[in-house]
Motif scaffolding. Structure first.
Motif, PDB file in Angstrom:
ATOM      1  N   ARG A   1      46.380  37.223  44.549  1.00 20.71           N
ATOM      2  CA  ARG A   1      45.867  38.142  43.370  1.00 20.71           C
ATOM      3  C   ARG A   1      44.740  39.190  43.935  1.00 20.71           C
ATOM      4  N   ARG A   2      43.773  38.252  44.496  1.00 17.94           N
ATOM      5  CA  ARG A   2      42.649  39.052  45.173  1.00 17.94           C
ATOM      6  C   ARG A   2      43.150  40.327  46.337  1.00 17.94           C
ATOM      7  N   VAL A   3      43.941  39.762  47.185  1.00 23.01           N
ATOM      8  CA  VAL A   3      44.266  40.723  48.237  1.00 23.01           C
ATOM      9  C   VAL A   3      45.006  41.932  47.467  1.00 23.01           C
ATOM     10  N   ALA A   4      45.972  41.613  46.617  1.00 21.87           N
ATOM     11  CA  ALA A   4      46.564  42.900  45.884  1.00 21.87           C
ATOM     12  C   ALA A   4      45.693  43.607  45.070  1.00 21.87           C
ATOM     13  N   GLY A   5      44.628  42.958  44.399  1.00 17.71           N
ATOM     14  CA  GLY A   5      43.462  43.745  43.685  1.00 17.71           C
ATOM     15  C   GLY A   5      42.951  44.791  44.743  1.00 17.71           C
TER      16      GLY A   5
END
Length: 942
Positions: A274-278
């Protein structure tokens, strides 16, 4: 099976999924035991082999229906719900939209949209195939765990697979057994069962054999059910329902679609995703706004931003993570450790304390009686193992001792079959007594006929005694036979046998018995005492039966330590793992074995007994356990083991606990890692544990810890590998943006080619890296340490920076060498095509050397061997070959807009790749110089 003239049960015969609804028309709980035999067509001798075969054909196997699984196509579509897949699907859709809206249509946008969609589909195929393979592997591994039960067939106690049970089988139940079918008790001695899997009630429930008038069998106290466990006591029960027809089978159908919970590691990776996608979306949107504000056309700028986003998404991470965990599980299975939960793979790497039992884990679980003490004299016994080959010196004085102890046993000796020697069906201690009785020429068949058993008070780990009541057919009246721990049995004795005469047990004689027991224990022997009592009437209570006993003597038996255990214990010590022996044996016996296997190496270990532990409060126990001293916990009950585990966990330790009995189940479940015995353990223990040792050896625990640490380190390695080259993909794009170059140094199609063609396979190969030599010389990792830690980020930033330097250098070198102003570059400019080809090739070559660099955390890769992972080399060569095809093959040149590279270009690229490897080697050398024994899992990432 049915009485004459009666109709068949409404669900008689075989049902889908196996089993039968019922085999008896009348309410089974309302019949007296003898009528139950008649109703089920059974006898107290059990079924014959022919009857069992006939009923197997009639009623099917005793198996639950296979759980309903989602259809194949639904399971495949579920792969597209992964966060990375959703991000890429959105990107593909938007690129299709850009292609449709832009006039004239740009074929490159269509190619990009199809390529992104192809990436998603390919990942889905890989993920689905891995999930299916892991499922099949788990089923195969579970099949390696024995699922058997004891029945009477042809008048003999036999061990049969639970699937072969049929209605009418007479099942023998003992403490620790899992009930394998719905049964009606016909004989019960202090039976307590845990019905929690069926009713949700956690309290033990007493069972009896008498008829009841309950309306349903589920509420009857004379029935036991599939899926429940016997906590205490013993008995015999007739099977009346099997498979899907059982109460558990009915509930099983309602619960077979419960989704599996994710492990902490999977949740942590999901949060990281989720952090990487964000981050990818944020950076892509920012660059879109920046370039749009500078006057760049919207659609090309939008496609450029999508390329940036794709460059940041590690598409192969989910599949790589699954493969690494699956490889770890398979490797552990080859080391005789069956992992039932992926959580165990994660936790093993941080284990700091192992609380191990003795018998079967540190020792071979092949008890052999070597010394007998009676009438003040020691009688040596020769022979080893369960073959009755050997003799007892001067056997006459010890025959009564062995006869009483053998009659007070439930084990049975099985003859040798095939390549397997004689073995014991039941408790190995009792088996050793039966073998010793045979060596002393005691005819147990005659003894059992002259003193038939009427009832028993089963062994209790708290009182440490077992008693049986027999009818004395020769002398009249009744006999009580008792065996158990010498200290406990002495409390119940008032007399001692001296040459056939009962003599008052004075304080002096008590001291003599205690000294004899201690002398045997110092030799590393497990010591049991046996006693008897004559009584005119059947004792009504256990207390009455176990009183005014006459002590017959002592039995000393040896369970030899396993050869491999000492080496495994030393390995645990070097790995910073503390070992605490927890056993029910005498302290002297425990210390003798502990010294043989190197658990105790000092002259003054701390030896704590159960009664001493009872007198300690929580603070005192915590202070004792926090010390570095060698500790043995002896005469321990299940409550003692639980208390020690809880105190260690309260002190911040990660605790692994071994056990094999039903009484070990609470500690196994409460521990961070419960380790049950696969060969000699009870069903209850195996169900409560997260790991099952298929060969029962402590050495398998050490191997599993090493592999658990290796799996965790391998996951970190491919995380460093994936994210470092993602940085190398992003940096040239950012550099070109801020330098004012109108085109991208790396197109989205090139990024996808890198991520799939030369990214996933090396990452998978890194997940298969064997443990490094220093894996078991480093202390355990802290349980507070996160997978995606600051140390890991620093390492991939370092490697990503070196890789980025090479990618940016070769791109701008080609651009400036052309002499063409930035504004005049177009996508068809040959110099630009050469430059983007060099950028892609630089990253691919860098990945090859990067994969070699991250193989080890601190050790030089040259010392580990550049060729020692052929899978990694093959994966890297495949990536280089694909890059060469993209550079030289005209069809791929047309798709990727690339140009052929010269030998000088390749030499420059390999020089930058070698620079990356040498830079990482220099960093590792600095780490080794700064802290020679720094923990590998942190030090290598700093």
């Amino acid at each position: 099976m049915r009485r004459a003239g009666e109709e068949a049960p409404p669900h008689g015969g075989r049902e889908p999924g196996g089993g039968t609804a019922t085999a008896v028309p009348a309410p089974v709980q309302s019949l007296p035991p003898q009528e139950v035999f008649a109703a089920l067509g059974a006898s107290p001798r059990g079924l014959s082999s022919a009857q069992a075969s006939d009923r197997q054909r009639e009623f099917g196997r005793n198996e639950l229906p296979r759980p309903r699984r989602r259809r194949i196509w639904r399971r495949f579509l579920a792969q597209f719900t992964d966060l990375f897949a959703l991000v890429l699907l959105v990107a593909s859709g938007l690129t299709f939209l850009a292609y449709a809206l832009q006039e004239p249509h740009q074929v490159g946008n269509l190619q990009l949209a199809i390529a992104i969609l192809g990436v998603v589909v390919l990942n889905a195929v890989i993920g689905f195939a891995q999930e299916y393979s892991a499922e099949r592997t788990a089923q195969a591994l579970q099949a390696m765990v024995p699922h058997t039960c004891r029945v009477l067939r042809d008048g003999q106690r036999q061990e049969v697979p639970t699937g072969s049970l049929v209605p009418g089988d007479l099942v023998v139940l003992e403490a620790g057994d899992a009930v394998s079918a719905d049964c009606r008790l016909v004989e019960a001695h202090g039976v307590l069962v845990n019905n929690a899997p069926l009713t949700g009630e956690s309290a033990a429930v007493g069972r009896m054999a008498d008829a009841t008038h309950e309306e349903t069998a589920l509420r009857a106290r004379n029935c036991v059910f599939m899926g429940t466990t016997v906590l205490a006591g013993s008995g015999k029960a007739l099977v009346y329902a099997i498979g899907a027809a059982t109460e558990f089978g009915r509930i099983f159908r309602l619960t077979d679609d419960v989704p599996q919970q994710k492990t902490p590691l999977q949740r942590e990776v999901a949060a990281m995703a989720r952090r990487v996608a964000g981050l990818a979306l944020t950076i892509g949107a920012t660059l879109l706004l920046v370039r749009w504000q500078t006057g760049a056309p919207l659609v090309p700028t939008f496609v450029f931003a999508l390329g940036v986003m794709v460059a940041l998404v590690p598409e192969g991470l989910p599949a790589t993570l699954s493969v690494a965990l699956a490889i770890g599980v398979r490797r552990m299975a080859r080391r005789q450790a069956l992992i039932k939960q992926l959580l165990a793979v994660e936790t093993l790497g941080s284990t700091t304390v192992i609380c191990t039992d003795k018998t079967g884990t540190l020792t071979q679980a092949e008890m052999t009686v070597t010394r007998l003490w009676a009438n003040g004299t020691v009688h040596p016994v020769t022979g080893v193992g369960y073959a009755p080959v050997g003799s007892v010196r001067d056997p006459e004085p010890v025959r009564e001792l062995l006869r009483v102890a053998a009659l007070c046993s439930n084990a049975r000796l099985l003859p040798a079959s095939g390549a397997d020697g004689p073995r014991v069906l039941g408790d190995t201690t009792e088996g050793a007594i039966l073998v010793a009785a045979a060596k002393a020429e005691v005819d147990m068949a005659v003894s059992a006929a002259s003193a038939p058993r009427l009832t028993e008070f089963p062994f209790d780990p708290v009182r440490k005694l077992m008693s049986t009541i027999h009818q004395d057919t020769e002398g009249g009246g009744y006999l009580v036979h008792v065996k158990g721990a010498p200290q406990e049995l002495l409390r119940h004795c008032t007399h001692i046998d001296r040459a056939g005469d009962d003599r008052l047990l004075t304080d002096r004689l008590r001291e003599e018995v205690t000294a004899a027991a201690d002398a045997l224990a110092r030799q590393g022997l497990r010591v049991l005492a046996a006693a008897r009592r004559r009584t005119p009437a059947v004792p009504e209570t256990q207390e009455e039966a176990e009183s005014q006993l006459t002590l017959l003597g002592l039995i000393g038996m040896l369970d030899p330590p396993r050869e491999e255990v000492s080496r495994a214990v030393r390995s645990c010590r070097s790995a910073g793992i503390r070992i605490i022996m927890v056993t029910g044996d005498h302290p002297l016996t425990a210390e003798a074995i502990a010294r043989r296997v190197a658990i105790v190496t000092t002259s003054d270990p701390v030896v704590l007994t159960g009664p001493s532990l009872d007198r300690m409060d929580a603070a005192a126990l915590g202070a004792l356990l926090s010390g570095p001293s060698e500790l043995l916990l002896c005469r321990a009950s299940p409550e003692h083991k639980m208390r020690v585990v809880a105190a260690l966990q309260a002190g911040g330790e990660v605790v692994a606990v071994t056990g094999d009995g039903a009484n070990d189940a609470p500690a196994l479940k409460h521990a961070d890692i419960g380790v049950a015995m696969g060969a000699g353990g009870t069903d209850v223990a195996r169900e409560a544990a997260a790991m099952v040792l298929l060969d029962d050896s402590f050495a398998a625990i050490t191997a599993a810890v090493e592999l658990g640490r290796s799996v965790y380190r391998n996951i970190r390695k491919f995380l460093v590998y994936l994210f470092s080259h993602n940085i190398a993909e992003l940096t040239p794009i950012l550099a070109a943006t801020f330098a004012g170059f109108p085109l991208v140094p790396l197109t989205a199609l090139q990024v996808l080619a890198i991520d799939l063609g030369s990214d996933v396979l090396p990452a998978l190969a890194l997940g298969a890296e064997p443990p490094e030599p220093d894996t078991m010389t480093q202390p355990p990792r802290s349980r507070r340490e996160r997978l995606f830690s600051a140390a890991l980020v620093r390492r991939f930033l370092f490697l990503g920076a070196v890789q980025s330097l090479g990618a940016c250098t070769v791109f701008f070198w080609h651009i400036h060498a052309s002499g063409i102003p930035y504004a005049e570059f177009t996508a068809d400019t040959p110099a630009y095509q050469e430059a983007i080809t060099m950028t892609q090739a630089s990253i691919v070559v860098g990945q090859f050397f990067n994969a070699l660099a991250v193989r080890t955390d601190r050790q030089s890769v040259f010392r580990a061997g550049l060729l020692s992972n052929p899978r990694l080399l093959a994966a890297g060569c495949f990536g280089l070959g694909l890059m060469a095809a993209i550079s030289y093959a005209p069809p791929l040149q047309a798709v990727f807009h690339t140009a052929p590279l010269s030998l000088v270009d390749w030499a420059i690229l390999f020089a930058f790749g070698l620079l990356l490897l040498l830079a990482e080697e220099a960093r590792k050398a600095w780490l080794r110089h700064r802290s020679p024994r720094y923990p590998a899992h942190e030090g290598a990432l700093r």
